[in-house]
Write a protein that holds these residues in place. Structure first.
Motif, PDB file in Angstrom:
ATOM      1  N   HIS B  10       0.841  -1.190   0.000  1.00 25.92           N
ATOM      2  CA  HIS B  10       0.000   0.000   0.000  1.00 25.92           C
ATOM      3  C   HIS B  10       0.875   1.238   0.000  1.00 25.92           C
ATOM      4  O   HIS B  10       1.978   1.231   0.566  1.00 25.92           O
ATOM      5  N   ILE B  12       0.415   5.782  -0.073  1.00 25.36           N
ATOM      6  CA  ILE B  12      -0.392   6.998  -0.183  1.00 25.36           C
ATOM      7  C   ILE B  12       0.522   8.136  -0.597  1.00 25.36           C
ATOM      8  O   ILE B  12       1.558   8.372   0.023  1.00 25.36           O
ATOM      9  N   LEU B  39     -10.607   0.973  -9.564  1.00 24.82           N
ATOM     10  CA  LEU B  39     -11.659   0.369  -8.752  1.00 24.82           C
ATOM     11  C   LEU B  39     -12.848  -0.009  -9.627  1.00 24.82           C
ATOM     12  O   LEU B  39     -13.353   0.805 -10.400  1.00 24.82           O
ATOM     13  N   LEU B  83      -5.032  12.463  -9.303  1.00 19.52           N
ATOM     14  CA  LEU B  83      -5.994  11.692  -8.506  1.00 19.52           C
ATOM     15  C   LEU B  83      -6.419  10.420  -9.242  1.00 19.52           C
ATOM     16  O   LEU B  83      -6.638   9.376  -8.629  1.00 19.52           O
ATOM     17  N   SER B  86      -4.910   6.773  -8.870  1.00 18.37           N
ATOM     18  CA  SER B  86      -5.253   5.881  -7.755  1.00 18.37           C
ATOM     19  C   SER B  86      -5.786   4.567  -8.317  1.00 18.37           C
ATOM     20  O   SER B  86      -6.774   4.567  -9.069  1.00 18.37           O
ATOM     21  N   ARG B 110      -1.440  -1.180  -3.895  1.00 19.23           N
ATOM     22  CA  ARG B 110      -2.580  -0.262  -3.869  1.00 19.23           C
ATOM     23  C   ARG B 110      -2.051   1.152  -3.698  1.00 19.23           C
ATOM     24  O   ARG B 110      -1.508   1.485  -2.655  1.00 19.23           O
ATOM     25  N   LEU B 111      -2.187   1.978  -4.741  1.00 21.33           N
ATOM     26  CA  LEU B 111      -1.744   3.368  -4.699  1.00 21.33           C
ATOM     27  C   LEU B 111      -2.946   4.282  -4.519  1.00 21.33           C
ATOM     28  O   LEU B 111      -3.905   4.215  -5.291  1.00 21.33           O
ATOM     29  N   THR B 112      -2.877   5.129  -3.514  1.00 22.77           N
ATOM     30  CA  THR B 112      -3.902   6.152  -3.283  1.00 22.77           C
ATOM     31  C   THR B 112      -3.262   7.516  -3.437  1.00 22.77           C
ATOM     32  O   THR B 112      -2.256   7.812  -2.787  1.00 22.77           O
ATOM     33  N   VAL B 113      -3.831   8.339  -4.300  1.00 20.02           N
ATOM     34  CA  VAL B 113      -3.344   9.697  -4.519  1.00 20.02           C
ATOM     35  C   VAL B 113      -4.359  10.671  -3.929  1.00 20.02           C
ATOM     36  O   VAL B 113      -5.549  10.631  -4.286  1.00 20.02           O
ATOM     37  N   THR B 114      -3.896  11.525  -3.022  1.00 18.87           N
ATOM     38  CA  THR B 114      -4.810  12.469  -2.356  1.00 18.87           C
ATOM     39  C   THR B 114      -4.515  13.900  -2.772  1.00 18.87           C
ATOM     40  O   THR B 114      -3.444  14.180  -3.330  1.00 18.87           O
TER      41      THR B 114
END
Lengths: 116, 114
Positions: B10, B12, B39, B83, B86, B110-114
């Motif tokens: 993971h 972020i 997703l 974004l 993600s 799992r890449l999350t871009v905020t």
């Protein structure tokens, strides 16, 4: 360009019942076809593949798929589902070069829910 | 026999940052492919590496780049994160020069871009 359509976004089946997941493909030549399964938070596991020969392909976990050229289909079947079969299922068509599987084009997936 | 391993599991990041994802292929495999899975979608092909060269590329911008090392491991780099980047990034390995070599996938990053 190749494409894959999985018309069913979500299917719910009772445990012990039979299952059929639909897959239609578009590809100009003889297709190389695959079914993968993905459990939540996991990568993809190969269930079975079709390259040539017998159009009925046997895979792991009791799954089978039938290639029908006339219908451009490669539907996945299982005679009796188990609760552990709940997952996301992806159909894919592959282009092949001298390097082997060059790339896969996936469908959008079918989410399978099993009810007791 | 180790399968395909990916790190980290993971991640972020903030918009505009850069990220590097890593992949070690299955033992005996020499070809690495990268896929992006947004997703609710199926995986989309980013590119494939063999002999430390990019052999095939999907419809992704130049912000996505990669590298393969002499030990066949690979990195995926994404610059100027958006974004929309993600997603779950999947690495897959196979064996070149072997007809019908199926892909073996890792569990993804799992890449999350905020």
């Amino acid at each position: 360009a190749q494409s894959v359509t999985q018309p069913d976004i979500h299917i719910t089946v009772s445990e012990g019942a039979s299952l059929e997941l639909r897959c239609n493909y578009s590809y100009g030549a003889t297709p190389y076809l695959f079914w993968y399964v993905q459990s939540p938070g996991q990568g993809l596991q190969l269930l079975l593949k079709y390259f040539s020969g017998d159009t009925l392909v046997q895979g792991i976990k009791g799954f089978e798929a039938e290639f029908k050229r006339s219908q451009s289909s490669f539907n996945l079947r299982k005679p009796s589902v188990h609760w552990s079969d709940a997952a996301e299922y992806f159909c894919a068509v592959g282009t092949i070069s001298n390097f082997g599987n060059e790339k896969l084009t996936f469908g959008t997936g079918t989410r399978l829910t099993i009810i007791p | 026999d180790a399968g395909v391993t990916q790190s980290p599991t993971h991640l972020i990041k903030t918009r505009g940052q850069q990220v590097t994802l890593r992949c070690s292929p299955k033992s005996g495999h020499d070809t690495v492919s990268w896929y992006q899975q947004a997703l609710g979608q199926g995986p989309q092909f980013i590119f494939q590496y063999y002999e430390e060269e990019e052999r095939q590329r999907g419809n992704f911008p130049d912000r996505f780049s990669g590298h393969q090392f002499p030990n066949y491991s690979s990195e995926l780099n994404v610059n100027a994160l958006l974004l929309g980047d993600s997603a779950l990034y999947l690495c897959a390995s196979s064996l070149v020069d072997r007809a019908n070599s199926p892909l073996h996938f890792g569990n993804g990053t799992r890449l999350t871009v905020t």
